[in-house]
Write an enzyme that holds these catalytic residues in place. Structure first.
Site, PDB file in Angstrom:
ATOM      1  N   LYS A  97       4.813   7.973  -7.126  1.00 27.65           N
ATOM      2  CA  LYS A  97       5.107   6.652  -6.564  1.00 27.65           C
ATOM      3  C   LYS A  97       6.608   6.613  -6.317  1.00 27.65           C
ATOM      4  O   LYS A  97       7.406   6.516  -7.244  1.00 27.65           O
ATOM      5  CB  LYS A  97       4.690   5.548  -7.538  1.00 27.65           C
ATOM      6  CG  LYS A  97       4.918   4.148  -6.982  1.00 27.65           C
ATOM      7  CD  LYS A  97       4.357   3.096  -7.927  1.00 27.65           C
ATOM      8  CE  LYS A  97       4.310   1.724  -7.282  1.00 27.65           C
ATOM      9  NZ  LYS A  97       5.597   1.233  -6.809  1.00 27.65           N
ATOM     10  N   ARG A 152       8.217   1.018   2.112  1.00 26.60           N
ATOM     11  CA  ARG A 152       6.975   1.359   2.795  1.00 26.60           C
ATOM     12  C   ARG A 152       7.218   1.385   4.296  1.00 26.60           C
ATOM     13  O   ARG A 152       7.860   0.488   4.841  1.00 26.60           O
ATOM     14  CB  ARG A 152       5.939   0.282   2.456  1.00 26.60           C
ATOM     15  CG  ARG A 152       4.519   0.560   2.920  1.00 26.60           C
ATOM     16  CD  ARG A 152       3.904   1.586   2.012  1.00 26.60           C
ATOM     17  NE  ARG A 152       2.488   1.807   2.253  1.00 26.60           N
ATOM     18  CZ  ARG A 152       1.515   1.223   1.546  1.00 26.60           C
ATOM     19  NH1 ARG A 152       1.818   0.349   0.605  1.00 26.60           N
ATOM     20  NH2 ARG A 152       0.252   1.509   1.775  1.00 26.60           N
ATOM     21  N   GLU A 190       6.266   6.356   2.650  1.00 24.20           N
ATOM     22  CA  GLU A 190       7.420   5.746   1.984  1.00 24.20           C
ATOM     23  C   GLU A 190       8.666   6.528   2.410  1.00 24.20           C
ATOM     24  O   GLU A 190       8.643   7.753   2.474  1.00 24.20           O
ATOM     25  CB  GLU A 190       7.225   5.854   0.461  1.00 24.20           C
ATOM     26  CG  GLU A 190       8.237   5.115  -0.362  1.00 24.20           C
ATOM     27  CD  GLU A 190       7.821   3.680  -0.723  1.00 24.20           C
ATOM     28  OE1 GLU A 190       6.826   3.164  -0.162  1.00 24.20           O
ATOM     29  OE2 GLU A 190       8.520   3.080  -1.552  1.00 24.20           O
ATOM     30  N   ARG A 247      -5.601  -5.335  -1.995  1.00 29.08           N
ATOM     31  CA  ARG A 247      -5.095  -4.837  -3.275  1.00 29.08           C
ATOM     32  C   ARG A 247      -6.287  -4.810  -4.204  1.00 29.08           C
ATOM     33  O   ARG A 247      -6.902  -5.836  -4.452  1.00 29.08           O
ATOM     34  CB  ARG A 247      -4.011  -5.779  -3.814  1.00 29.08           C
ATOM     35  CG  ARG A 247      -3.248  -5.197  -4.989  1.00 29.08           C
ATOM     36  CD  ARG A 247      -2.427  -6.249  -5.692  1.00 29.08           C
ATOM     37  NE  ARG A 247      -1.132  -6.575  -5.101  1.00 29.08           N
ATOM     38  CZ  ARG A 247      -0.043  -5.801  -5.181  1.00 29.08           C
ATOM     39  NH1 ARG A 247      -0.086  -4.647  -5.792  1.00 29.08           N
ATOM     40  NH2 ARG A 247       1.081  -6.191  -4.654  1.00 29.08           N
TER      41      ARG A 247
HETATM   42  P1  AMP Z   1       4.072  -2.322  -5.825  1.00 25.63           P
HETATM   43  O1  AMP Z   1       5.153  -2.778  -4.905  1.00 25.63           O
HETATM   44  O2  AMP Z   1       4.515  -2.202  -7.237  1.00 25.63           O
HETATM   45  O3  AMP Z   1       2.785  -3.095  -5.625  1.00 25.63           O
HETATM   46  O4  AMP Z   1       3.722  -0.829  -5.395  1.00 25.63           O
HETATM   47  C1  AMP Z   1       3.234  -0.535  -4.129  1.00 25.63           C
HETATM   48  C2  AMP Z   1       4.310   0.144  -3.316  1.00 25.63           C
HETATM   49  O5  AMP Z   1       4.597   1.439  -3.802  1.00 25.63           O
HETATM   50  C3  AMP Z   1       3.871   0.412  -1.903  1.00 25.63           C
HETATM   51  O6  AMP Z   1       4.018  -0.706  -1.077  1.00 25.63           O
HETATM   52  C4  AMP Z   1       4.774   1.533  -1.464  1.00 25.63           C
HETATM   53  O7  AMP Z   1       5.949   1.014  -0.873  1.00 25.63           O
HETATM   54  C5  AMP Z   1       5.154   2.216  -2.753  1.00 25.63           C
HETATM   55  N1  AMP Z   1       4.687   3.607  -2.858  1.00 25.63           N
HETATM   56  C6  AMP Z   1       5.460   4.647  -3.245  1.00 25.63           C
HETATM   57  N2  AMP Z   1       4.774   5.786  -3.267  1.00 25.63           N
HETATM   58  C7  AMP Z   1       3.500   5.495  -2.882  1.00 25.63           C
HETATM   59  C8  AMP Z   1       2.310   6.266  -2.720  1.00 25.63           C
HETATM   60  N3  AMP Z   1       2.278   7.585  -2.965  1.00 25.63           N
HETATM   61  N4  AMP Z   1       1.187   5.600  -2.308  1.00 25.63           N
HETATM   62  C9  AMP Z   1       1.201   4.272  -2.078  1.00 25.63           C
HETATM   63  N5  AMP Z   1       2.297   3.494  -2.209  1.00 25.63           N
HETATM   64  C10 AMP Z   1       3.451   4.101  -2.620  1.00 25.63           C
END
Ligand code: AMP
Length: 522
Positions: free
Chosen positions: A217, A222, A267, A379
């Site tokens: 991650k 994004r 990303e 989500r």
């Molecule tokens: P969150 O903002 O905590 O809900 O995490 C989701 C965000 O993690 C996404 O919107 C992406 O910007 C980021 N992200 C980073 N790496 C990945 C990945 N391998 N797959 C999906 N999202 C990712």
């Protein structure tokens, strides 16, 4: 031809109708009366837009010019929806020297033909606020109702088309089948799919059928990249067009990627001179300062990590299992610019991958169901995120009596942070202590007890504990408004006084920072 007076009547009735369902019915009934070529404009007007979202024209005026607002009764033939649409086009197209005067003239001519009530409505369309209590979501439901189409299918078409006016026109002419046939379109960005947070690989394997694809991650931004081989378009998580801030990404997309037309999801991460990830703010500087991009290009190089492919070679893959989309992504990228990924079947393998991600300085991992379709804007459990835990220092202000194996202990601790002159509840936990620590903690809390209702013992706020959590969430139940997700006691901090515990203000900052780092809506 529909009279603009009918639209105006609709607006008046919408204001009078309090119930959401009633409003929805009014809009649906009105939509059904419209000839096909008036639907798009009517929907745009209803949602406070002179033009549909997919139409790039803008009026560039603040409102009706002052003299046009108060000009007595209407003159000339009554206005139709098409007349208002044509007048807006005239205003938008007035350009060059004297454009302002020409725009004012055209608006004044429009207003002269309008009744007082119509003028009011035209002014609101221009101002972008109808004040009828009709949201885009409600219009979407009304479109489905008017077309006799399934709500979910209509919502999905709206995600792909990005424009309610287009959805309405399609739904009312082609019906439910036309909506079902809608697929993602190049250069119409879709909301990205998101993951649900968990702290437990067991939950991941249960939801994903015993096998999951783990990915790093990345702590960047994004991006959704569309390319037809000529044009490249890049959108952020919130669908702003960031193409102009990312010329180096555009270059890579043109030079190194195949399989056009495609839509990729990934990303982008900013790097320092040594190739280490930079804070998200650095990347945002690039997103914002479009004009200085050239200057920033060398300073802030970027790393690209794609992880999904929604369209390849012009074919929609959105409903294909993610395993197949990954295969397509590998072909488009020839295996470059990908997210680090590993398919695992055991918690031990998953733990090892997470440890590797954290050691490399990343936020955590994503776990993706190999069978899952891509759900724009969704989500859920198809995608999980597992982050490294963070910690705050809380004070125990109360404890619940344990049951089952924990009978006799005070085992569920109410955690609070400092709030000016008192304490603000932010969570509870029974996790993290050994049996021995539970026994000792129970004795200490009993000696600090100030009240006891037989279940909960309130105590003098004295014991500081370091609490691990995975996310700070908005809480409807705690007056503090915030709650720690997956709270767990990491350490008892006898070296700290209650006055040194985390404050509510600090917790609010940490909460906000979660959004800053991801640029997501609050
Ligand atoms: P969150 O903002 O905590 O809900 O995490 C989701 C965000 O993690 C996404 O919107 C992406 O910007 C980021 N992200 C980073 N790496 C990945 C990945 N391998 N797959 C999906 N999202 C990712």
């Amino acid at each position: 031809m529909t009279a603009f007076a009918d639209f105006t009547t609709l607006c008046v009735e919408l204001v009078r109708t309090a119930s959401r369902l009633g409003k929805r019915r009014l809009v649906a009934e009105f939509l059904r009366t419209l000839p096909a070529d008036e639907v798009a404009s009517a929907v745009a007007f209803m949602t406070g837009r002179p033009f549909p979202v997919s139409d790039s024209r803008v009026l560039n005026v603040r409102g009706l010019p002052a003299p046009a607002r108060d000009m007595g009764p209407a003159t000339g033939p009554p206005l139709t929806i098409a007349d208002v649409e044509a007048a807006f086009v005239g205003v938008a197209e007035a350009g060059g020297a004297g454009a302002r005067r020409l725009k004012d003239q055209r608006l004044t001519a429009l207003a002269a033909r309008a009744s007082e009530a119509e003028r009011e409505v035209i002014g609101r369309i221009i101002g972008g606020e109808m004040r009828t209590g009709v949201s885009d979501g409600l219009v979407l439901e009304a479109i489905a109702e008017a077309a006799g189409a399934d709500q979910a299918r209509t919502r999905r078409a709206a995600l792909f088309l990005g424009d309610l006016a287009t959805v309405a026109a399609l739904a009312l002419t082609g019906g439910p089948d036309a909506l079902a046939a809608v697929t993602p379109r190049l250069f119409v960005p879709m909301l990205p799919m998101l993951g649900e947070i968990t702290s437990d690989f067991g939950e991941v394997f249960a939801a994903h059928g015993g096998v999951t694809a783990l990915e790093f991650k990345y702590d960047g931004a994004r991006i959704q990249v569309h390319s037809d081989g000529q044009r490249v378009g890049i959108w952020s998580r919130r669908l702003s067009d960031v193409t102009a801030s990312l010329p180096d990404v555009v270059e890579i997309v043109r030079r190194d990627l195949g399989g056009v037309p495609f839509i990729l999801d990934g990303e982008v991460v900013a790097l320092d001179a040594a190739g280490r990830p930079l804070p998200f703010q650095e990347l945002m500087r690039r997103f914002r300062r479009v004009h200085d991009v050239e200057a920033l290009l060398g300073q802030v190089p970027l790393a690209l990590h794609f992880f999904d492919c929604l369209v390849a070679e012009g074919q929609s893959l959105i409903d294909e299992p993610s395993e197949r989309r990954w295969g397509a992504l590998r072909r488009v990228t020839s295996g470059r610019y990908l997210a680090e990924r590993s398919v695992v079947t055991t918690v031990a393998e998953a733990d090892a991958f997470l440890a590797r991600a954290l050691a490399a300085g990343h936020e955590g991992v994503m776990a993706k169901d190999l069978r899952a379709a891509y759900e724009p804007g969704g989500r859920g459990k198809r995608w999980f995120k597992l982050k490294a835990a963070e910690t705050v220092d809380c004070v125990i202000i109360a404890a619940d009596r344990g049951s089952g194996r924990r009978v006799g202990w005070l085992s569920n601790y109410h955690l609070a942070v400092r709030d000016s002159d008192g304490w603000a509840d932010v969570g509870k936990t029974f996790k993290g202590l050994t049996d021995q620590e539970f026994t000792a903690m129970t004795e200490r809390l009993k000696s600090l007890a100030v009240s006891d209702d037989g279940y909960t013992v309130r105590v003098t706020p004295e014991i500081v504990v370091e609490v691990e959590y995975n996310e700070i969430q908005k809480s409807p139940t705690y007056p503090s408004g915030l709650a720690l997700r997956f709270a767990r006691i990491a350490r008892i901090r006898d070296d700290k006084a209650p006055g040194q515990a985390t404050t509510l203000a600090q917790l609010r900052d940490l909460y906000e920072a979660q959004f800053r780092t991801k640029g997501r809506a609050g």
